[in-house]
Every structure is written in structure tokens, then in C-alpha cells.
Design a protein around this motif. Structure first.
Motif, PDB file in Angstrom:
ATOM      1  N   TYR A  35     -13.805   9.636 -15.191  1.00  0.00           N
ATOM      2  CA  TYR A  35     -13.400  10.626 -14.192  1.00  0.00           C
ATOM      3  C   TYR A  35     -13.453  12.055 -14.737  1.00  0.00           C
ATOM      4  O   TYR A  35     -13.043  12.984 -14.048  1.00  0.00           O
ATOM      5  N   GLY A  36     -13.937  12.232 -15.966  1.00  0.00           N
ATOM      6  CA  GLY A  36     -14.100  13.581 -16.515  1.00  0.00           C
ATOM      7  C   GLY A  36     -12.799  14.310 -16.766  1.00  0.00           C
ATOM      8  O   GLY A  36     -12.745  15.544 -16.657  1.00  0.00           O
ATOM      9  N   ARG A  37     -11.764  13.598 -17.118  1.00  0.00           N
ATOM     10  CA  ARG A  37     -10.481  14.257 -17.354  1.00  0.00           C
ATOM     11  C   ARG A  37     -10.504  15.143 -18.592  1.00  0.00           C
ATOM     12  O   ARG A  37      -9.692  16.058 -18.715  1.00  0.00           O
ATOM     13  N   LEU A  38     -11.391  14.864 -19.537  1.00  0.00           N
ATOM     14  CA  LEU A  38     -11.445  15.647 -20.777  1.00  0.00           C
ATOM     15  C   LEU A  38     -12.591  16.657 -20.759  1.00  0.00           C
ATOM     16  O   LEU A  38     -13.070  17.093 -21.808  1.00  0.00           O
ATOM     17  N   SER A  39     -12.997  17.032 -19.571  1.00  0.00           N
ATOM     18  CA  SER A  39     -14.117  17.983 -19.469  1.00  0.00           C
ATOM     19  C   SER A  39     -13.764  19.353 -20.032  1.00  0.00           C
ATOM     20  O   SER A  39     -14.658  20.138 -20.386  1.00  0.00           O
ATOM     21  N   SER A  40     -12.474  19.665 -20.143  1.00  0.00           N
ATOM     22  CA  SER A  40     -12.064  20.968 -20.692  1.00  0.00           C
ATOM     23  C   SER A  40     -12.089  20.988 -22.211  1.00  0.00           C
ATOM     24  O   SER A  40     -11.850  22.050 -22.824  1.00  0.00           O
ATOM     25  N   TRP A  41     -12.395  19.869 -22.839  1.00  0.00           N
ATOM     26  CA  TRP A  41     -12.376  19.802 -24.302  1.00  0.00           C
ATOM     27  C   TRP A  41     -13.689  20.368 -24.883  1.00  0.00           C
ATOM     28  O   TRP A  41     -14.508  19.661 -25.465  1.00  0.00           O
ATOM     29  N   VAL A  42     -13.885  21.651 -24.697  1.00  0.00           N
ATOM     30  CA  VAL A  42     -15.037  22.378 -25.247  1.00  0.00           C
ATOM     31  C   VAL A  42     -14.536  23.718 -25.781  1.00  0.00           C
ATOM     32  O   VAL A  42     -13.427  24.168 -25.446  1.00  0.00           O
ATOM     33  N   GLY A  43     -15.331  24.342 -26.604  1.00  0.00           N
ATOM     34  CA  GLY A  43     -14.956  25.648 -27.151  1.00  0.00           C
ATOM     35  C   GLY A  43     -14.139  25.512 -28.421  1.00  0.00           C
ATOM     36  O   GLY A  43     -13.823  24.412 -28.893  1.00  0.00           O
ATOM     37  N   ARG A  44     -13.758  26.666 -28.978  1.00  0.00           N
ATOM     38  CA  ARG A  44     -13.082  26.705 -30.271  1.00  0.00           C
ATOM     39  C   ARG A  44     -11.578  26.485 -30.151  1.00  0.00           C
ATOM     40  O   ARG A  44     -10.964  25.975 -31.072  1.00  0.00           O
ATOM     41  N   ASP A  45     -10.993  26.899 -29.050  1.00  0.00           N
ATOM     42  CA  ASP A  45      -9.540  26.896 -28.960  1.00  0.00           C
ATOM     43  C   ASP A  45      -9.038  25.599 -28.337  1.00  0.00           C
ATOM     44  O   ASP A  45      -8.862  25.476 -27.135  1.00  0.00           O
TER      45      ASP A  45
ATOM     46  N   CYS B 241      -6.171  24.420 -28.437  1.00  0.00           N
ATOM     47  CA  CYS B 241      -4.816  24.556 -27.899  1.00  0.00           C
ATOM     48  C   CYS B 241      -4.826  24.810 -26.400  1.00  0.00           C
ATOM     49  O   CYS B 241      -3.795  24.699 -25.749  1.00  0.00           O
ATOM     50  N   GLN B 242      -6.001  25.181 -25.861  1.00  0.00           N
ATOM     51  CA  GLN B 242      -6.127  25.422 -24.430  1.00  0.00           C
ATOM     52  C   GLN B 242      -6.709  24.213 -23.694  1.00  0.00           C
ATOM     53  O   GLN B 242      -6.886  24.254 -22.489  1.00  0.00           O
ATOM     54  N   TRP B 243      -7.009  23.152 -24.418  1.00  0.00           N
ATOM     55  CA  TRP B 243      -7.604  21.964 -23.787  1.00  0.00           C
ATOM     56  C   TRP B 243      -6.556  21.208 -22.961  1.00  0.00           C
ATOM     57  O   TRP B 243      -5.353  21.250 -23.246  1.00  0.00           O
ATOM     58  N   GLU B 244      -7.061  20.484 -21.964  1.00  0.00           N
ATOM     59  CA  GLU B 244      -6.187  19.687 -21.107  1.00  0.00           C
ATOM     60  C   GLU B 244      -5.431  18.640 -21.927  1.00  0.00           C
ATOM     61  O   GLU B 244      -6.014  17.867 -22.684  1.00  0.00           O
ATOM     62  N   GLY B 245      -4.102  18.658 -21.831  1.00  0.00           N
ATOM     63  CA  GLY B 245      -3.276  17.668 -22.504  1.00  0.00           C
ATOM     64  C   GLY B 245      -2.922  17.987 -23.930  1.00  0.00           C
ATOM     65  O   GLY B 245      -2.234  17.194 -24.579  1.00  0.00           O
ATOM     66  N   ILE B 246      -3.361  19.128 -24.451  1.00  0.00           N
ATOM     67  CA  ILE B 246      -3.101  19.492 -25.846  1.00  0.00           C
ATOM     68  C   ILE B 246      -2.152  20.685 -25.887  1.00  0.00           C
ATOM     69  O   ILE B 246      -2.347  21.676 -25.179  1.00  0.00           O
ATOM     70  N   SER B 247      -1.128  20.589 -26.730  1.00  0.00           N
ATOM     71  CA  SER B 247      -0.201  21.698 -26.938  1.00  0.00           C
ATOM     72  C   SER B 247      -0.034  21.928 -28.434  1.00  0.00           C
ATOM     73  O   SER B 247       0.031  20.969 -29.222  1.00  0.00           O
ATOM     74  N   CYS B 248       0.026  23.212 -28.830  1.00  0.00           N
ATOM     75  CA  CYS B 248       0.169  23.574 -30.236  1.00  0.00           C
ATOM     76  C   CYS B 248       1.483  24.321 -30.450  1.00  0.00           C
ATOM     77  O   CYS B 248       2.063  24.888 -29.513  1.00  0.00           O
ATOM     78  N   THR B 249       1.955  24.315 -31.654  1.00  0.00           N
ATOM     79  CA  THR B 249       3.164  25.076 -31.968  1.00  0.00           C
ATOM     80  C   THR B 249       2.842  26.568 -31.948  1.00  0.00           C
ATOM     81  O   THR B 249       1.762  26.996 -32.364  1.00  0.00           O
ATOM     82  N   ASN B 250       3.796  27.350 -31.480  1.00  0.00           N
ATOM     83  CA  ASN B 250       3.579  28.797 -31.396  1.00  0.00           C
ATOM     84  C   ASN B 250       3.523  29.448 -32.773  1.00  0.00           C
ATOM     85  O   ASN B 250       2.821  30.442 -32.972  1.00  0.00           O
ATOM     86  N   ARG B 251       4.240  28.884 -33.728  1.00  0.00           N
ATOM     87  CA  ARG B 251       4.344  29.548 -35.027  1.00  0.00           C
ATOM     88  C   ARG B 251       3.161  29.248 -35.928  1.00  0.00           C
ATOM     89  O   ARG B 251       2.593  30.153 -36.536  1.00  0.00           O
ATOM     90  N   THR B 252       2.752  27.967 -35.992  1.00  0.00           N
ATOM     91  CA  THR B 252       1.714  27.600 -36.955  1.00  0.00           C
ATOM     92  C   THR B 252       0.369  27.303 -36.319  1.00  0.00           C
ATOM     93  O   THR B 252      -0.647  27.277 -37.010  1.00  0.00           O
TER      94      THR B 252
END
Length: 974
Positions: free
Chosen positions: A70-80, A82-93
Motif C-alpha cells: 500500500y506504499g505506506r513507506l513511500s516517504s522514506w526517501v531523502g537524507r532526513d 527524522c521526517q519519514w513516516e513513523g520515525i521520531s528522533c530525539t530533539n537533543r541528539t
């Protein structure tokens, strides 16, 4: 710039600036971009940050092994990343801290099934181990097609949250999960659907005790049958546990004892479906167990779910010790006894579910003390007596369900006076003869606006219509069997028309004309049957799925464009009305139609030609009309057909050969028409599911086809009043349903809501019997009467031990009545009249203890009529008339050996008949033996023959001389 420069020189701004430079230095280590900017004239440091490269590569490797249709991971492109669908990063590190790929799925509580909308699948790559700071992983509600839970999950040491529930994992839970010492939340639960397909299990739960930080544990659907003795021991090692879910875990009952409770902070406990749910569904016996006493020590419990357990014994009074309890579900637990008054002490209680128990007694008045109660469900629990008025104090009550209980008494305004929050109300007394009475004043205005109201099997006073008119927000209404008189004002229909979805007014005495043109945009289920409504039937809703108008006074034609007015209909029952005209051809365009009943109307004309367009049709009943012509088969007959009833019409021609394509056909009723032809060419072996075959009163001919004997489900065979000939087939003994008490039964056909009627001749009269369980189990019939059958009844008839009715009257049958007929223990009706049977009536017919209708008239039967047992009650002489050689009661003809002063027992009468018979036999044998002893000897022995005749010559001479002397003397005297 001057302003900015002067601001920067001020001491406060200098300190802020230095702080920003310090923060910037730390960002430079983790960010690929850095900017210095002003926000509202104040310097600030910002970053356009991408995630750490090693972690980005790990996520891409993880994605590569996944299936993503269903293409749910279609946003998993590019360098960042932390902006991909379902991915969250810590603000500090900037490290990846959260991977949330939960599938947006929904759960059906009734079916116990998850419905995946856009699942992920495939394999789970070990690259996740590169996410050293990952503390949150959610892969729930996906479809991993039975793969095992990866053992390396135990190496994700930073995990605090792990949820892989209902994701179609299988196999043993890896003990390595015990390494996740920081874990607060662990959800490995399976839905019931996935439990059957992909079972997870654990042979040893030692790993569980190492998760000392665990606050939430869900093992629903995991097979823990081998860990029952140690289960509580491992759980007891988790002192921080707040929620425990062990539903449907394949052990028979919860552990009963525990010496010391460590998890006293537990607030939610789910042990539902503990005795395997399938055991209840298959009606197997389940051993009951006592209510676990350790539960009463969990004083912090807010929610306790123990539904579908196998507890026995009385309802536990100790539940009152759980003062914090807000939610209690003990439905389907086998608990019995009376509800204790101590229930009123649970002041925090908000939801009580106690349905399907074995309770007795009335609802305790103390229930009115539960001021926070929002749900009270006591349905199907055998609660009796009256409903306490204290129920009216529950101002927070939203849902009240007392349905299917033998309640009695009178409900007044006091029972509802403070129920200001009530939205759902279901009360009925399960069809018992002493119904509840609702008696409220006509001008009383209730304090609530209901969304659902169900008052079934009530006796409702005249003030109810006023009560009903105040309920203008109803979405579902059921007043079935409420004995309501009068008509409902059109204004009330108008008030509820915009939101009502379910309307059941069946089995009342409503009358008058309904507002024909009123529109109900949300109404899907309409039950107006068994009333006295008049006029054209209502076409209220274009989305209606069920329309039941049976047994009313509706008249006029079926609308020719019904397919456009109600295109979603799956069920249409307008039987027993006054509808006229023809069946419109457009009705065949209703592609969702499953059941259509037009029985007992005044319809005429031909059956629609294009009925094969009904791809989903299961039941068609057009019986008792004036339809004519042939039953069309040029386009085929729908193979989905389960029942076809066209009896009591004027159909003609041959029975369509294409009925053989109906491999699910259970009832075929074509009696009282003008069908012709040979049945052997019309019925094939494909009709193996046939239960009822009714073809009486037609013009059919030929022999009974041997295929009938292979119909293992057949219970009713009615071929009476035709022109069939030949002998009765020996193979009838192969009809399994009439031979074996445990014969297979078409249970799958009982799921349909239609319970129509089938016309059957039984005990000498035509009767309408309800379909399904009451019909299939209750009527086992063979009726071959009024045909041209010949030959004898074979002894094999005695094997049809489940037969209830046997009618072979008005044929050309000969021979004796077989004695095996006395084995038909359930036989209620036997008619062998108007044939050529001879010989004696079998004495063992007196053993037919169920027999209530018998006719042996107009045959050639002889001898005494048997007596005793059931035959003593059948004392109508017409049963035996037309048999001149019969004698004995109830006929007036006296049999030999009958003493007017003494009634000879039946066995003695039978003995006398035998003695007379053997007396005549012995006389005949004596004459034959004596004749040949004398005459045979004279023929064979010459000397004896000469002596014999010489002896007679001498005798003759002496006799002649004696006569001559006598004559001479007599003449001398004259």
C-alpha cells in the motif's frame, strides 16, 4: 543594525548570545546544517537536521526486507530520516528513538477480528540493532505471515515500549525478551482471528520475571496451557504491573491460589475467555472451578474482565471489597444464585456486565446507590421478579439492558424519574406468559431522549403513545409483541425519520394507513409484520436492507420500479397480504436480494424470466397465488438457491432440468400445480442437500427415480396425487435421515432470519409448518398416496425408524402388511387404505405407541383386529371398513371364540384362529393319508385286491338273499 548592535552590548543579551553559541557547538556535532538567525530581533540558533547516517542506512535496510503493497513507506526517501513516516528522533541528539509503524486497523468486538487496511509484511531485518537509542517499537496490526518473533529484539536494550500485537507472528516467544530490563509496555497479544491462524506459545515464562519495570503486559491469545501452574508465580514477580491481559490463553481456568500478592498495584485485569472459547462454541462440557479468592486482595483494581470463564457456585459477595472497581464483566461465567445487596457498596462502579448467568431472584434495590453507574447489563441471566424503583435514581446511567429475563410487575414514571442521561434502554421478559406492564400517564414527559429503545413482550398501557411521541431522537426502536392498539400519528414518524436506522413494530395491533411518501434516509431495517396496516406498502428508504411486511392488509401492486426505489434490499417479505397484479420483471435487477417471500397474495401472471440475475438469492417463496405458465429455465436457475416454494399456483409444463445446478437446495415445494413429465429426468444426484421434496397434486408420471434414495438429508418426500407407477423402491432404506437418529442435519441453513411456512399433508389434513429446526426435526414424512404403485411393501420399510408419517393409500399395492412396520417407534400416522392388501393385520402394530392416526380401510384384510396399547385408543370403525373378513372391535362383526359374557383377550383370540386353522388342516391330511393307505394297498397288492373284491362279492350275495327273504315274507302276510 544600530539597534541590534546596542542590544547585543547590553549585559542580558550578551549572556543569551554566549548561551546560544554554546548550544550551537553541540548542534554542530550532530547536524549537517547550521544557521544563525534573528527571531523578533533576538539572535537564535537553528538547524536543518537530518538523522545520523548510520541509522538512516539501518532504516533503509529494514525497509528493503519489508513488503509494502500500500506504499505506506513511500516517504522514506531523502537524507532526513527524522521526517519519514513513523520515525521520531530525539530533539537533543538526533538519534532515532521511535519507530511507530502500527497499521491503522479496526477491531470487531463481536467477531473478535482485526481488519487490516494497509498492512506491512515480509521479514524484519537485524539492522534495527543499529538504532542504539530506540526506546519505542510498534509493528502491531500488520501481517507478517506466521514468521517467528525475532530473537534479536532482546538486544534492543533501550526499549521501553514494544507492541507487536495482532501482526500474525507465530511460534515460541523468544526468552531473550527477558533482557529488556527497561521495558514498561509489552504487547504480544493476538486477535482471535490470528490465534486460529498463527498461534504463539511459551513453554517457559521465566523470562517474564526479569522485566521488573513492566507496567503493561498483554499476552492475549498466546497459548500458555503448559505454564498454568507457574503463571501467577511469574506475574507475581512484577511489582510495578498496572495492567495484565491474559484473555484466551488456552488454559482451563485461572489459578485459584497465591500465598502472597506482590502486584497489588494492578488496576486492570483481563482473564476473559479462559476456558478455551472454542469449547463453548462446540457445546463440549467444561469443568467448572471456584472463583479465585486472591482476586479480592487486588484492592486497586479499576477494571476486572472475567467473561467466558467456567466458574461455578454462587455469585461472590466478596466483590464488595474491591472498592475502587469501575468496570466489572462476569458475563458467560456460569455463576449462579442471587445478586447480593452488597453490590450497592461499589460506589465507584461505572460499568456492570452480568449477562448470560444463572441467577435467580430480583435486582437488589441497593443498585440505586451506584450513583456513578453508566452501564447495567443483566440480559439473559434469568433475573425475575419486579424491577426496583431505585433504578430511577441512576442519573448517570446511559445504557440499561434487562432483555431476555422473566421479569414481571409494573413500570411507572418512578422507574425513570431521574434517568436524565439514559440513551439506550432494552427491557423484555423473554416471551413469558406474565409480561411486564408499562403504565405511564399520557401527558408524562420522560427526562431523557433515547437513541435505542427495546420493549419486547410487554403489555403497554394507553399512555405509551404519548411517551413514544416524546422520543424524537431514536435511532433504533423495537416494540415487538407489545400488544399495542391503535395507530401511530404521522407526525411522530416525521420526527424520527431523519435519524432512525432500525424500526421493529412487529406482532402488535397497529392499524391504519402508513405515510407512504415519507422518506427515511438512514433506515436500513424495517419490521412491520403481523399488524393491520393498510394501503400500499411503504417505500420509505432507498438504503433499506430488510423490509418485512408479512401478515398485514397492504394492497395494490408491487411497484414496477422497486429495484430503483429500494436497490439495497436483501430481504423482502410481503406474504399474507392483499397484493395484486404481476411480479414486475425489474425485481430481478435487485442484485443483493437474498430472500423474497410473496406467499399468500393475489398475484397472477408468469414468473419473471430473468431470475438468474439474482446471483445472491437463497430463498424464493411465491406459493399460494394464482401464478401460471412455465417456470423459466432458459437463462438458468441461480445455483445459490436454498429454498424454492411455488406450490398452490397454476404453473405447468415440466420441472426445469436446471434445478440440478442448485447444489445447496434444501426445500423444493411445487405441489398443487399442473407439472407434467417424468421425475427421473428432472432430479439428479447433485441435489444431495434436499431436505423437503413436495410435488403432490400434479400430473407427473413414471417410476420413482433411484436417485431419491441417495438424498441423505431428505426428511419429507411427498409425491401424492400424481400418476406415478411401478413398485416402491427397495432403496428407500438408504435415506439416512429416516433411518438414523443421529443422521446429518443441514444446520447451515438455519442462519437465515426467514422462517416461512411449508404446506405439508399430515394426519389426513394439509397444514402449514414453520421451516428450519422445528420443521426439519419434527416432520419425517413419506406420502406416495393416490398414484398407481403396485407390488408389495417390502420388509425394508421397518428400517425407516425415524418416520413420523407413512401414507401409501389409493394405490394398487398387494400382499400382506409386513410385520416390520411395528418397528417404526415414532410413527404417528399410517394410511394404507384403498389398496389390495390381504392377510392378517400384524399383532405388533399395537407397539406403535406414538400412533394417533390410522386408516386400513378398503383392502382384503382378514381375521381379528389386534388390540392393546395404542390401538385401544383408535376405536373409529371407519379405520377398518371395507374389509369384509375382518372382525372384532371396533367393528360390529363378532369373531369366533367371542363370548358375549366375556371379552376374550387378544392373544386368546389369535390362539383360537390358529386352532381352527390347524383342525381343518389335520382333517384334510387324515383323509388323504387314510385314502391312500387303503386304496394304494389294493392297487399295489393283487392278492389283497382279489380278496377285497371277493369279500365284497360275498357280502353283496348275503345282502341280496336277506332282502329277497324279507320281501317274500312281507308279500305272504299281505
Amino acid at each position: 543594525m544600530d539597534t541590534l548592535y546596542s542590544n547585543l552590548l547590553n549585559p542580558p543579551y550578551i549572556s543569551h548570545f554566549l548561551l546560544l553559541l554554546f548550544l550551537a557547538s553541540s548542534y554542530l556535532h550532530t547536524s549537517s546544517h547550521f544557521c544563525f538567525c534573528l527571531v523578533d530581533g533576538v539572535p537564535s540558533i537553528g538547524s536543518v537536521r537530518s538523522c545520523i547516517e548510520e541509522e538512516r542506512s539501518a532504516l533503509l535496510s529494514f525497509k528493503q526486507d519489508l513488503k509494502d503493497p500500500y506504499g505506506r513507506l513511500s516517504s522514506w526517501v531523502g537524507r532526513d530520516c527524522c521526517q519519514w513516516e513513523g520515525i521520531s528522533c530525539t530533539n537533543r541528539t538526533g538519534h532515532v528513538a521511535k519507530v511507530d509503524l502500527r497499521n491503522p486497523c479496526s477491531y470487531d468486538d463481536e467477531e473478535g477480528t482485526y481488519y487490516n487496511q494497509s498492512w506491512l509484511g515480509g521479514k524484519i531485518n537485524r539492522s534495527l540493532l543499529s538504532l542504539k537509542y530506540l526506546n519505542y517499537l510498534d509493528l502491531s496490526c500488520n501481517y507478517f505471515d506466521g514468521i517467528h518473533i525475532p530473537k534479536f529484539f532482546g538486544d534492543l536494550k533501550s526499549l521501553r515500549y514494544l507492541n507487536i500485537s495482532s501482526a500474525s507472528f507465530s511460534g515460541e516467544i523468544p526468552p531473550s525478551l527477558g533482557n529488556l530490563s527497561k521495558l514498561n509496555y509489552l504487547d504480544l497479544g493476538n486477535s482471535f482471528y490470528n490465534t486460529r491462524s498463527f498461534e504463539m506459545h511459551s513453554k517457559n515464562l521465566n523470562w517474564l520475571s526479569h522485566l521488573s519495570s513492566l507496567k503493561y503486559l498483554n499476552l492475549n491469545g498466546v497459548n500458555l496451557s503448559t505454564e498454568v501452574p507457574n503463571l501467577l508465580h511469574h506475574v507475581n514477580m512484577l511489582p510495578s504491573l498496572l495492567e495484565l491481559h491474559l484473555s484466551n490463553c488456552f488454559f482451563e481456568s485461572p489459578p485459584l491460589s497465591l500465598q502472597k500478592i506482590n502486584f497489588t498495584s494492578l488496576s486492570v485485569l483481563d482473564l476473559s475467555f479462559t476456558p478455551n472459547f472454542d469449547l463453548y462454541l462446540s457445546n463440549n462440557e467444561v469443568n467448572t472451578s471456584s472463583f479465585p479468592s486472591w482476586l479480592f486482595n487486588l484492592t486497586s483494581l479499576r477494571k476486572l474482565d472475567l467473561r467466558w470463564n467456567s466458574f461455578g457456585g454462587p455469585f461472590p459477595d466478596e466483590l464488595a471489597s474491591l472498592k475502587s472497581l469501575e468496570y466489572l464483566d462476569l458475563s458467560h461465567c456460569g455463576l449462579e444464585g442471587q445478586l447480593p445487596a452488597s453490590l450497592g457498596m461499589l460506589k465507584s462502579m461505572q460499568h456492570i456486565h452480568l449477562s448470560w448467568l444463572l441467577l435467580w431472584g430480583s435486582i437488589p434495590a441497593s443498585i440505586g446507590n451506584l450513583s456513578s453507574l453508566k452501564t447495567l447489563d443483566l440480559s439473559n441471566s434469568n433475573i425475575n421478579g419486579s424491577i426496583p424503583e431505585s433504578l430511577g435514581k441512576l442519573s448517570e446511567l446511559v445504557r440499561l439492558d434487562l432483555s431476555a429475563n422473566p421479569l414481571e410487575g409494573i413500570l411507572t414514571e418512578a422507574h425513570f424519574i431521574n434517568l436524565t442521561s439514559l440513551k439506550i434502554c432494552h427491557i423484555d421478559n423473554d416471551g413469558r406468559p406474565m409480561p411486564l406492564v408499562l403504565n405511564v400517564a399520557y401527558d408524562w414527559v420522560p427526562p431523557f431522549k433515547l437513541q435505542e429503545l427495546g420493549l419486547e413482550d410487554f403489555r403497554i398501557g394507553p399512555g405509551f403513545l404519548g411517551f413514544l411521541q416524546s422520543q424524537t431522537e431514536l435511532e433504533a426502536l423495537s416494540l415487538r409483541r407489545a400488544a399495542i392498539l391503535g395507530s401511530i400519528p404521522d407526525e411522530w414518524f416525521l420526527k424520527i425519520s431523519s435519524q432512525v436506522e432500525y424500526l421493529d413494530l412487529a406482532y402488535n395491533n397497529f392499524g391504519g394507513r402508513l405515510p407512504f411518501q415519507l422518506k427515511f434516509p438512514k433506515l436500513m431495517f424495517i419490521f412491520l409484520d403481523h399488524n393491520q396496516f393498510e394501503g400500499p406498502f411503504p417505500l420509505w428508504s432507498s438504503i433499506a436492507q430488510i423490509l418485512d411486511l408479512q401478515s398485514n392488509l397492504f394492497s395494490g401492486p408491487i411497484p414496477s420500479n422497486l429495484d430503483q426505489l429500494m436497490p439495497q434490499l436483501t430481504y423482502l417479505d410481503v406474504s399474507e397480504n392483499n397484493l395484486s397484479g404481476t411480479i414486475p420483471p425489474s425485481i430481478c435487477n435487485m442484485k443483493y436480494m437474498n430472500t423474497i417471500s410473496l406467499r399468500k397474495n393475489k398475484l397472477f401472471g408468469e414468473f419473471p424470466q430473468q431470475w438468474s440475475l439474482w446471483s445472491e438469492i437463497s430463498i424464493i417463496d411465491v406459493s399460494h397465488n394464482n401464478l401460471s405458465g412455465n417456470i423459466p429455465s432458459s437463462m438458468g436457475i441461480p445455483s445459490s438457491l436454498h429454498e424454492f416454494k411455488a406450490n398452490n399456483n397454476n404453473f405447468g409444463g415440466e420441472i426445469p432440468f436446471s434445478f440440478q445446478n442448485c447444489t445447496h437446495l434444501a426445500i423444493l415445494s411445487l405441489g398443487h400445480n399442473k407439472f407434467t413429465g417424468n421425475l427421473a429426468l428432472r432430479l439428479g444426484s447433485n441435489l444431495s442437500t434436499l431436505v423437503v421434496l413436495g410435488l403432490r397434486s400434479n400430473l407427473l408420471s413414471g417410476h420413482i427415480p433411484h436417485q431419491l434414495c441417495n438424498l441423505v438429508y431428505l426428511r419429507t418426500l411427498d409425491l401424492a396425487h400424481n400418476n406415478f407407477s411401478g413398485t416402491i423402491p427397495k432403496c428407500l432404506k438408504n435415506m439416512t435421515s429416516l433411518v438414523k437418529a443421529d443422521a446429518p442435519f443441514m444446520e447451515s441453513e438455519l442462519s437465515n432470519i426467514y422462517d416461512g411456512q411449508t404446506t405439508i399433508m399430515s394426519k389426513g389434513e394439509e397444514l402449514d409448518y414453520g421451516d428450519y429446526a422445528s420443521f426439519y426435526w419434527g416432520l419425517n414424512i413419506i406420502d406416495l398416496s393416490s398414484n398407481n404403485f403396485e407390488g408389495e411393501i417390502l420388509e425394508q420399510v421397518g428400517s425407516l425408524v425415524e418416520l413420523h408419517t407413512l401414507n401409501l393409500s389409493m394405490n394398487q399395492l398387494t400382499g400382506e402388511i409386513p410385520s416390520s412396520i411395528g418397528k417404526l417407534r415414532w410413527l404417528e400416522s399410517l394410511d394404507l387404505s384403498h389398496n389390495h392388501f390381504s392377510g392378517h393385520i400384524p399383532q405388533n402394530m399395537s407397539s406403535l405407541t406414538s400412533l394417533s392416526h390410522l386408516n386400513l380401510s378398503y383392502n382384503n384384510l382378514i381375521g381379528r383386529i389386534p388390540s392393546g396399547n395404542q390401538l385401544e385408543t383408535l376405536n373409529d370403525p371407519s379405520i377398518y371398513e371395507g374389509n369384509p373378513s375382518l372382525c372384532g372391535a371396533p367393528l360390529s362383526t363378532v369373531c369366533p371364540g367371542y363370548d358375549t359374557g366375556h371379552i376374550v383377550p387378544a392373544e386368546d383370540l389369535s390362539k383360537d384362529d390358529d386352532e381352527v386353522f390347524w383342525f381343518h388342516v389335520s382333517m384334510a391330511l387324515g383323509f388323504i393319508v387314510g385314502f391312500w393307505v387303503v386304496c394304494g394297498t389294493l392297487v399295489l397288492k393283487k392278492s389283497w385286491r382279489y380278496a377285497y373284491f371277493k369279500f365284497f362279492d360275498n357280502i353283496k350275495e348275503k345282502v341280496a338273499l336277506t332282502i329277497a327273504l324279507k320281501l317274500a315274507r312281507w308279500q305272504g302276510k299281505l
